[in-house]
Enzyme design. Structure first.
Site, PDB file in Angstrom:
ATOM      1  N   LYS A   1       0.725  -1.031  -0.377  1.00  0.00           N
ATOM      2  CA  LYS A   1       0.030   0.057  -0.107  1.00  0.00           C
ATOM      3  C   LYS A   1       0.668   1.192  -0.201  1.00  0.00           C
ATOM      4  O   LYS A   1       1.068   2.100  -1.159  1.00  0.00           O
ATOM      5  CB  LYS A   1      -1.081  -0.049   1.259  1.00  0.00           C
ATOM      6  CG  LYS A   1      -2.425  -0.946   1.241  1.00  0.00           C
ATOM      7  CD  LYS A   1      -2.960  -0.591   1.430  1.00  0.00           C
ATOM      8  CE  LYS A   1      -4.805  -1.277   1.533  1.00  0.00           C
ATOM      9  NZ  LYS A   1      -5.329  -1.115   2.174  1.00  0.00           N
TER      10      LYS A   1
ATOM     11  N   LYS B   1      -4.972 -11.546  -6.823  1.00  0.00           N
ATOM     12  CA  LYS B   1      -5.462 -11.347  -5.687  1.00  0.00           C
ATOM     13  C   LYS B   1      -6.337 -10.654  -6.476  1.00  0.00           C
ATOM     14  O   LYS B   1      -5.961  -9.461  -7.116  1.00  0.00           O
ATOM     15  CB  LYS B   1      -5.114 -11.460  -4.727  1.00  0.00           C
ATOM     16  CG  LYS B   1      -5.784  -9.984  -3.650  1.00  0.00           C
ATOM     17  CD  LYS B   1      -6.531 -10.088  -2.486  1.00  0.00           C
ATOM     18  CE  LYS B   1      -6.064  -8.186  -1.967  1.00  0.00           C
ATOM     19  NZ  LYS B   1      -6.011  -7.776  -0.613  1.00  0.00           N
TER      20      LYS B   1
ATOM     21  N   LYS C   1     -10.106  -4.247  -5.695  1.00  0.00           N
ATOM     22  CA  LYS C   1     -10.593  -2.731  -6.313  1.00  0.00           C
ATOM     23  C   LYS C   1      -9.749  -2.235  -6.183  1.00  0.00           C
ATOM     24  O   LYS C   1      -9.938  -1.153  -7.783  1.00  0.00           O
ATOM     25  CB  LYS C   1     -11.961  -2.833  -5.095  1.00  0.00           C
ATOM     26  CG  LYS C   1     -11.948  -3.000  -4.002  1.00  0.00           C
ATOM     27  CD  LYS C   1     -12.626  -2.350  -3.288  1.00  0.00           C
ATOM     28  CE  LYS C   1     -12.838  -3.159  -1.599  1.00  0.00           C
ATOM     29  NZ  LYS C   1     -13.929  -3.291  -0.941  1.00  0.00           N
TER      30      LYS C   1
HETATM   31  P1  TYM Z   1     -10.498  -6.423   3.624  1.00  0.00           P
HETATM   32  O1  TYM Z   1     -11.940  -5.540   3.556  1.00  0.00           O
HETATM   33  O2  TYM Z   1      -9.148  -6.212   3.042  1.00  0.00           O
HETATM   34  O3  TYM Z   1     -11.392  -7.807   2.978  1.00  0.00           O
HETATM   35  C1  TYM Z   1     -12.271  -8.541   4.366  1.00  0.00           C
HETATM   36  C2  TYM Z   1     -12.415  -9.820   3.968  1.00  0.00           C
HETATM   37  O4  TYM Z   1     -12.170 -10.038   2.178  1.00  0.00           O
HETATM   38  C3  TYM Z   1     -10.473 -11.195   1.989  1.00  0.00           C
HETATM   39  N1  TYM Z   1     -10.781 -11.108   0.842  1.00  0.00           N
HETATM   40  C4  TYM Z   1     -10.192 -11.962   0.281  1.00  0.00           C
HETATM   41  N2  TYM Z   1     -10.815 -13.596   0.411  1.00  0.00           N
HETATM   42  C5  TYM Z   1     -10.163 -13.767  -1.123  1.00  0.00           C
HETATM   43  N3  TYM Z   1      -9.795 -13.775  -2.407  1.00  0.00           N
HETATM   44  C6  TYM Z   1      -9.776 -12.269  -2.567  1.00  0.00           C
HETATM   45  N4  TYM Z   1      -9.580 -12.140  -3.425  1.00  0.00           N
HETATM   46  C7  TYM Z   1      -9.715 -10.852  -1.149  1.00  0.00           C
HETATM   47  N5  TYM Z   1     -10.047 -10.042  -1.300  1.00  0.00           N
HETATM   48  C8  TYM Z   1     -10.195  -9.646   0.133  1.00  0.00           C
HETATM   49  C9  TYM Z   1     -10.059 -10.503   2.524  1.00  0.00           C
HETATM   50  O5  TYM Z   1      -8.467 -11.244   3.411  1.00  0.00           O
HETATM   51  C10 TYM Z   1     -11.085 -10.138   4.095  1.00  0.00           C
HETATM   52  O6  TYM Z   1     -11.039 -11.721   5.301  1.00  0.00           O
HETATM   53  N6  TYM Z   1      -7.620  -5.800   7.479  1.00  0.00           N
HETATM   54  C11 TYM Z   1      -9.089  -6.747   6.979  1.00  0.00           C
HETATM   55  C12 TYM Z   1     -10.026  -5.390   7.531  1.00  0.00           C
HETATM   56  C13 TYM Z   1     -10.693  -5.523   8.791  1.00  0.00           C
HETATM   57  C14 TYM Z   1     -10.759  -7.386   9.673  1.00  0.00           C
HETATM   58  C15 TYM Z   1     -10.602  -6.549  11.094  1.00  0.00           C
HETATM   59  C16 TYM Z   1     -10.319  -8.456   8.979  1.00  0.00           C
HETATM   60  C17 TYM Z   1      -9.832  -4.627  10.115  1.00  0.00           C
HETATM   61  N7  TYM Z   1      -9.886  -4.844  11.648  1.00  0.00           N
HETATM   62  C18 TYM Z   1     -10.552  -7.407  12.460  1.00  0.00           C
HETATM   63  C19 TYM Z   1     -10.977  -9.191  10.332  1.00  0.00           C
HETATM   64  C20 TYM Z   1     -10.583  -8.868  11.828  1.00  0.00           C
HETATM   65  C21 TYM Z   1      -9.373  -5.214   5.881  1.00  0.00           C
HETATM   66  O7  TYM Z   1      -8.875  -4.581   5.190  1.00  0.00           O
HETATM   67  O8  TYM Z   1     -10.230  -6.107   4.526  1.00  0.00           O
END
Ligand code: TYM
Length: 341
Positions: free
Chosen positions: A123, A205, A208
């Site tokens: 990032k 992966k 967006k």
């Molecule tokens: P975020 O918002 O990027 O993504 C949310 C969830 O989607 C999963 N994910 C994917 N799984 C499979 N293939 C993909 N291409 C893919 N893209 C995204 C992510 O693994 C995630 O589970 N930091 C986290 C949000 C967060 C969080 C937390 C998660 C904040 N606090 C506490 C768990 C516990 C995030 O940015 O996810």
């Protein structure tokens, strides 16, 4: 998926916490890697879910668009099947204990640990003009999210594994310095769908931030757009639908097809024996469209009832706050802060 724990009602159910950032439209990767599992886990666990809106401002947001994205993400998760009666579902910024414990945990997280986070490295390259301190300390806020609820399990996709590992280390460190305070959480990563790849570059992966718009499918894409993206998906010159090393594009499509139809890879290989990639891609597109259709319909219903949405997120925040405050008070007492009388 890991083994499910069936427990009698007299035993304490395990606690699940997870969150998603409302940083634009929800992708098929988010849905298949995480959300679908959140929904499935609600009956067997005490689940708490959040929109991680505090995390989202590590990247600059336009206020009106941000507000819209948050509400849409909330409605979409309800449409996916999050039941706010069963599982408190709230906005992170509504429960200030997250920011408070986030700061405290910053002081129990090492610079070196945060520097090793691959998401920070990615990032900070992508947003080179805004490498802010929040982007760097993001994982300790994520640890606060999880640890406030004493979560046993955290359902996430593979890309969050490193952050989760750090949350465990922070919890263990704190427990070691004082006395057992936090439950040390475990990841809950699905067997299929844990990493959905870009349709245009299946070594990356699905995200967006993909430069190629055809690489990422959104849960709210129209059927035409979904079909166009799948028809253009990158495959290989082998012309054979089988799961094998080096066939990243086909493997990814098989993974998606398996997630939305429940078919095994063997069943998929048999179904498409002797058929070409064109037929296969169309079938995957159709299956995804069918799967997402009821979710899209429910999304529009929820979006037309803002009052109901507000009732859900307000109640969710109240329930979450009660649990979070309890943990925060305990933490502050252990550190030595003087309680306000
Ligand atoms: P975020 O918002 O990027 O993504 C949310 C969830 O989607 C999963 N994910 C994917 N799984 C499979 N293939 C993909 N291409 C893919 N893209 C995204 C992510 O693994 C995630 O589970 N930091 C986290 C949000 C967060 C969080 C937390 C998660 C904040 N606090 C506490 C768990 C516990 C995030 O940015 O996810």
């Amino acid at each position: 998926m890991n083994t499910m724990h069936t427990e009698t009602t007299t035993e304490r159910k395990k606690v699940i916490f997870s969150a998603i950032q409302p940083s634009g439209s929800v992708t098929l990767g988010n849905y298949l890697g995480a959300l679908r599992n959140w929904v499935a886990l609600q009956d067997d666990y005490d689940c708490i879910f959040a929109l991680a809106d505090l995390h989202t401002i590590t990247v600059r947001q336009e206020p009106a668009k941000f507000r819209k994205n948050i509400l849409e993400a909330y409605a979409l998760l309800l449409a996916c099947g999050i039941d706010p009666e069963k599982s408190p579902f709230f906005m992170q910024s509504h429960v200030s204990a997250h920011a408070e414990l986030g700061w405290i945990l910053d002081c129990y997280t090492q610079f070196g640990e945060l520097s090793r986070m691959t998401q920070f490295k990615d990032k900070s390259q992508k947003h080179a003009d805004n490498v802010n301190a929040g982007l760097f300390t993001y994982p300790s806020l994520m640890a606060a999210d999880i640890l406030l609820y004493q979560a046993d399990l955290v359902p996430v996709g593979v890309d969050q594994k490193q952050h989760l590992e750090l949350s465990r280390n922070i919890a263990e460190r704190f427990n070691g310095i004082y006395s057992p305070t936090f439950t040390v959480p475990e990841g809950y990563i699905p067997k299929t769908g844990a990493k959905i790849m870009s349709l245009q570059d299946p070594t990356k992966k699905m995200s967006k931030s993909d430069e190629n718009v055809n690489g990422c499918v959104y849960v709210l894409d129209t059927p035409d757009v979904i079909m166009r993206k799948f028809r253009r998906a990158v495959t290989d010159s082998d012309a054979c639908i089988r799961y094998a090393e080096g066939k990243d594009g086909v493997n990814n499509l098989m993974g998606i097809y398996s997630c939305v139809t429940g078919k095994t890879y063997e069943e998929i290989e048999a179904e498409f024996e002797g058929k070409g990639y064109g037929d296969f891609k169309t079938a995957v597109g159709e299956a995804v469209i069918e799967h997402l259709k009821p979710i899209q319909e429910r999304f529009h219903q929820y979006m037309s009832d803002k009052e109901y949405l507000a009732k859900c997120y307000n109640e969710g925040a109240e329930k979450a706050e009660r649990i979070a405050r309890k943990t925060l008070s305990k933490v502050m007492r252990k550190i030595g802060f003087v309680p306000r009388g």
